[in-house]
Design an enzyme around this catalytic site. Structure first.
Site: not given
Length: 211
Positions: A120, A138
């Site tokens: 991420k 997320d």
């Protein structure tokens, strides 16, 4: 959800916010990298409060190493998990100097090899600092993608894969920011603000609210 619906959703989000970006404060790829490492399980607002004091003093790998672990902790101690994050940042700064001449690599594999950097974080840096069409998933993007039916998936990797597959090329650079902001301010976790949502008529969520 069909292709036409997805394109209309993206078109509306684009019209509402043509040039979206992260809400983290940064001016260089390195500052962004540090801010994103600090942002795990923390708010952007909380991270900005800390980095607004840190970066004027130390905004290069060497400057942060010069602060030392204890010195760095003083600046970021208001952020959750600051002990482990500080240790990771020190390791990352050391690696950037020893392996990358002090620069943030524009390469996923090299980024993910840094301490405290997962998929991420690498996606955010590649997208926001270097303009790559990556999509970091997320909690906000995961929720919005599943709730609306835009790109459902059982985990963040599945959602990322689906988004990369269904988002047309012209929207890929910005979709990460649009979906985060939509999840942060409109399609919020407990009670989505469906009544003030610009894509409510396209959303496939069955339990819509009136607010």
């Amino acid at each position: 959800m069909n292709k036409q619906k997805r394109i209309e959703i993206l078109t509306r989000l684009c019209k509402q916010n043509p040039h979206p970006t992260t809400e983290l404060n940064f001016s260089t790829p390195f500052e962004l990298l540090i801010a994103v490492i600090l942002s795990a399980q923390a708010t952007d607002k909380g991270v900005n409060k800390a980095t607004d004091k840190l970066f004027p003093v130390a905004n290069t790998p060497q400057a942060i190493l010069d602060l030392g672990l204890d010195g760095l902790k003083e600046y970021v101690k208001t952020i959750g998990l600051y002990n482990s994050k500080s240790e990771n940042i020190i390791k990352t700064c050391r690696d950037l100097i020893e392996k990358h001449n002090g620069s943030v690599p524009e390469n996923r594999e090299a980024l993910e090899a840094l301490a405290g950097v997962g998929r991420k974080t690498a996606n955010v840096v590649l997208n926001t600092a270097f303009g790559h069409p990556t999509i970091a998933v997320d909690t906000h993007i995961f929720r919005v993608s599943n709730r609306t039916g835009f790109a459902p998936g059982k985990d963040v990797i599945k959602v990322e894969e689906k988004l990369l597959k269904v988002v047309p090329p012209e929207f890929k650079l910005n979709v990460h920011h649009w979906l985060i902001l939509h999840g942060r301010y409109t399609c919020i976790a407990r009670k989505p603000r469906c009544g003030s949502c610009i894509i409510e008529d396209l959303c496939e969520f069955k339990e819509k609210t009136e607010n």
